[in-house]
Design a protein around this motif. Structure first.
Motif, PDB file in Angstrom:
ATOM      1  N   ALA A  20       0.887   0.421  -6.465  1.00 36.28           N
ATOM      2  CA  ALA A  20       0.641   1.460  -7.456  1.00 36.28           C
ATOM      3  C   ALA A  20       1.703   1.326  -8.546  1.00 36.28           C
ATOM      4  N   SER A  21       1.410   1.843  -9.731  1.00 36.51           N
ATOM      5  CA  SER A  21       2.343   1.684 -10.849  1.00 36.51           C
ATOM      6  C   SER A  21       2.540   3.000 -11.577  1.00 36.51           C
ATOM      7  N   ALA A  22       3.788   3.207 -12.024  1.00 36.26           N
ATOM      8  CA  ALA A  22       4.142   4.370 -12.845  1.00 36.26           C
ATOM      9  C   ALA A  22       4.720   3.830 -14.143  1.00 36.26           C
ATOM     10  N   TRP A  23       4.112   4.178 -15.246  1.00 36.21           N
ATOM     11  CA  TRP A  23       4.445   3.622 -16.554  1.00 36.21           C
ATOM     12  C   TRP A  23       5.308   4.576 -17.357  1.00 36.21           C
ATOM     13  N   LEU A  24       6.429   4.054 -17.868  1.00 34.61           N
ATOM     14  CA  LEU A  24       7.313   4.814 -18.745  1.00 34.61           C
ATOM     15  C   LEU A  24       7.143   4.254 -20.160  1.00 34.61           C
ATOM     16  N   PRO A  25       6.233   4.816 -20.951  1.00 37.91           N
ATOM     17  CA  PRO A  25       5.901   4.212 -22.243  1.00 37.91           C
ATOM     18  C   PRO A  25       6.957   4.455 -23.309  1.00 37.91           C
TER      19      PRO A  25
ATOM     20  N   GLU B 201       0.808  -1.218   0.000  1.00 38.50           N
ATOM     21  CA  GLU B 201       0.000   0.000   0.000  1.00 38.50           C
ATOM     22  C   GLU B 201       0.843   1.270   0.000  1.00 38.50           C
ATOM     23  N   ARG B 202       2.118   1.150   0.331  1.00 38.06           N
ATOM     24  CA  ARG B 202       2.992   2.324   0.391  1.00 38.06           C
ATOM     25  C   ARG B 202       4.106   2.243  -0.647  1.00 38.06           C
ATOM     26  N   THR B 203       3.868   1.460  -1.700  1.00 35.81           N
ATOM     27  CA  THR B 203       4.904   1.211  -2.702  1.00 35.81           C
ATOM     28  C   THR B 203       4.394   1.501  -4.102  1.00 35.81           C
ATOM     29  N   VAL B 204       5.264   2.049  -4.941  1.00 39.58           N
ATOM     30  CA  VAL B 204       4.958   2.243  -6.354  1.00 39.58           C
ATOM     31  C   VAL B 204       6.038   1.539  -7.168  1.00 39.58           C
ATOM     32  N   TYR B 205       5.621   0.931  -8.280  1.00 37.64           N
ATOM     33  CA  TYR B 205       6.547   0.229  -9.167  1.00 37.64           C
ATOM     34  C   TYR B 205       6.658   0.998 -10.466  1.00 37.64           C
ATOM     35  N   VAL B 206       7.891   1.216 -10.925  1.00 36.29           N
ATOM     36  CA  VAL B 206       8.153   1.971 -12.148  1.00 36.29           C
ATOM     37  C   VAL B 206       8.641   1.006 -13.220  1.00 36.29           C
ATOM     38  N   GLY B 207       7.941   0.962 -14.361  1.00 31.62           N
ATOM     39  CA  GLY B 207       8.332   0.057 -15.430  1.00 31.62           C
ATOM     40  C   GLY B 207       7.796   0.494 -16.774  1.00 31.62           C
ATOM     41  N   ASN B 208       8.278  -0.158 -17.831  1.00 28.83           N
ATOM     42  CA  ASN B 208       7.893   0.230 -19.192  1.00 28.83           C
ATOM     43  C   ASN B 208       6.898  -0.719 -19.839  1.00 28.83           C
ATOM     44  N   SER B 209       6.747  -1.923 -19.288  1.00 27.23           N
ATOM     45  CA  SER B 209       5.911  -2.943 -19.926  1.00 27.23           C
ATOM     46  C   SER B 209       4.539  -3.020 -19.266  1.00 27.23           C
ATOM     47  N   LEU B 210       3.503  -2.839 -20.082  1.00 24.32           N
ATOM     48  CA  LEU B 210       2.144  -2.978 -19.542  1.00 24.32           C
ATOM     49  C   LEU B 210       1.874  -4.408 -19.100  1.00 24.32           C
ATOM     50  N   SER B 211       2.280  -5.376 -19.916  1.00 21.62           N
ATOM     51  CA  SER B 211       1.938  -6.771 -19.653  1.00 21.62           C
ATOM     52  C   SER B 211       2.725  -7.373 -18.499  1.00 21.62           C
ATOM     53  N   ALA B 212       3.976  -6.951 -18.299  1.00 15.36           N
ATOM     54  CA  ALA B 212       4.800  -7.506 -17.231  1.00 15.36           C
ATOM     55  C   ALA B 212       4.838  -6.598 -16.002  1.00 15.36           C
ATOM     56  N   ASP B 213       5.105  -5.319 -16.217  1.00 12.35           N
ATOM     57  CA  ASP B 213       5.327  -4.400 -15.099  1.00 12.35           C
ATOM     58  C   ASP B 213       4.038  -3.877 -14.485  1.00 12.35           C
ATOM     59  N   ILE B 214       3.195  -3.294 -15.324  1.00 12.37           N
ATOM     60  CA  ILE B 214       1.963  -2.699 -14.788  1.00 12.37           C
ATOM     61  C   ILE B 214       1.006  -3.789 -14.320  1.00 12.37           C
ATOM     62  N   ALA B 215       0.865  -4.846 -15.111  1.00  7.22           N
ATOM     63  CA  ALA B 215      -0.002  -5.961 -14.696  1.00  7.22           C
ATOM     64  C   ALA B 215       0.535  -6.633 -13.444  1.00  7.22           C
ATOM     65  N   GLY B 216       1.853  -6.812 -13.359  1.00  6.04           N
ATOM     66  CA  GLY B 216       2.442  -7.443 -12.191  1.00  6.04           C
ATOM     67  C   GLY B 216       2.286  -6.605 -10.935  1.00  6.04           C
ATOM     68  N   ALA B 217       2.510  -5.301 -11.065  1.00  5.59           N
ATOM     69  CA  ALA B 217       2.339  -4.418  -9.915  1.00  5.59           C
ATOM     70  C   ALA B 217       0.893  -4.443  -9.425  1.00  5.59           C
ATOM     71  N   ARG B 218      -0.033  -4.424 -10.361  1.00 10.36           N
ATOM     72  CA  ARG B 218      -1.446  -4.469  -9.976  1.00 10.36           C
ATOM     73  C   ARG B 218      -1.769  -5.775  -9.255  1.00 10.36           C
ATOM     74  N   ALA B 219      -1.249  -6.879  -9.759  1.00 11.66           N
ATOM     75  CA  ALA B 219      -1.512  -8.183  -9.136  1.00 11.66           C
ATOM     76  C   ALA B 219      -0.975  -8.236  -7.710  1.00 11.66           C
ATOM     77  N   ALA B 220       0.120  -7.503  -7.460  1.00 11.53           N
ATOM     78  CA  ALA B 220       0.727  -7.508  -6.132  1.00 11.53           C
ATOM     79  C   ALA B 220       0.170  -6.410  -5.224  1.00 11.53           C
ATOM     80  N   GLY B 221      -0.753  -5.602  -5.740  1.00  9.49           N
ATOM     81  CA  GLY B 221      -1.361  -4.556  -4.933  1.00  9.49           C
ATOM     82  C   GLY B 221      -0.567  -3.274  -4.850  1.00  9.49           C
TER      83      GLY B 221
END
Length: 226
Positions: free
Chosen positions: A193-198, A171-191
């Motif tokens: 927040a996500s920051a996307w670098l497209p 709940e107090r963590t954000v994940y920064v990544g470029n891949s929607l399928s691996a990074d953003i989806a993975g961060a969401r699955a783990a609960g």
């Protein structure tokens, strides 16, 4: 009211670093360094490697599998393909990696306020070389090599492992990544927040939808979650 962010986790490939030359260019150098000639057509590598990547269930050197098979299919010895794979890996990960613009300064700035970790898909031997090449080997309090230490992203396991090692919570963590399928989806699955670098050709309506969209790593100097 959402809990304030105190931990930032990063992806590595195409988030903090990138390759200078294309895989085809590196492959031509690998053929020469291995001293075996062009044991398979460079174009054959792309389609085949994606197949190996999709089927991978454990941490193995997929390039050795792929290049060995391609060499045999082209009438060469498997050893020739393995020699090319080793030369390819060394050339790509030691001599062909550079930090993305602003990566080092951004990570250093965030480290003054946040606990930092790295969650990257890939074998540790390969990813450590990239970290050393970019000068980021000591930038993170923990590094999880997903696919080796835990299941590969987008499975939530590597994110959970990183949080456990850091003593942080989702709940107090954000994940920064470029891949929607691996990074953003993975961060969401783990609960997380996500920051996307497209990439430059990013979809207008990304799916899954990230919490934050970055124009560059420099955006993190004034984090959007504040």
């Amino acid at each position: 009211m959402a809990a304030p962010i105190d931990t930032v986790l990063f992806d590595l490939d195409d988030t903090l670093c990138r390759y200078r030359r294309s895989a085809a260019d590196v492959l031509e150098i690998a053929f020469e360094r291995a001293g075996v000639g062009s044991v398979f057509e460079p174009g054959a590598y792309y389609d085949r490697y994606r197949e190996y990547l999709e089927r991978a269930t454990r941490p193995v050197d997929l390039h050795e599998q792929c290049f060995g098979d391609l060499a045999v299919e082209s009438g060469y010895d498997r050893a020739d393909g393995l020699a090319v794979a080793r030369a390819f890996r060394e050339e790509r990960d030691q001599r062909n990696v550079e930090a993305l613009p602003g990566a080092t300064a951004t990570v250093e700035a965030l480290a003054e306020e946040y606990t930092l970790g790295l969650v990257t898909n890939g074998l540790s031997a390969m990813q450590r070389q990239k970290l050393e090449a970019t000068g980021l080997e000591d930038a993170f309090e923990t590094t999880v090599y997903a696919g080796e230490d835990a299941a590969p992203k987008p499975d939530p396991e590597p994110f959970d492992l990183a949080l456990d090692e850091l003593g942080s919570v989702a709940e107090r963590t954000v994940y920064v990544g470029n891949s929607l399928s691996a990074d953003i989806a993975g961060a969401r699955a783990a609960g997380l927040a996500s920051a996307w670098l497209p990439a430059e050709t990013a979809p207008v309506e990304p799916e899954p939808s990230p919490d934050y969209v970055l124009e560059s790593l420099a955006d993190l100097r004034s984090p959007p979650w504040r």
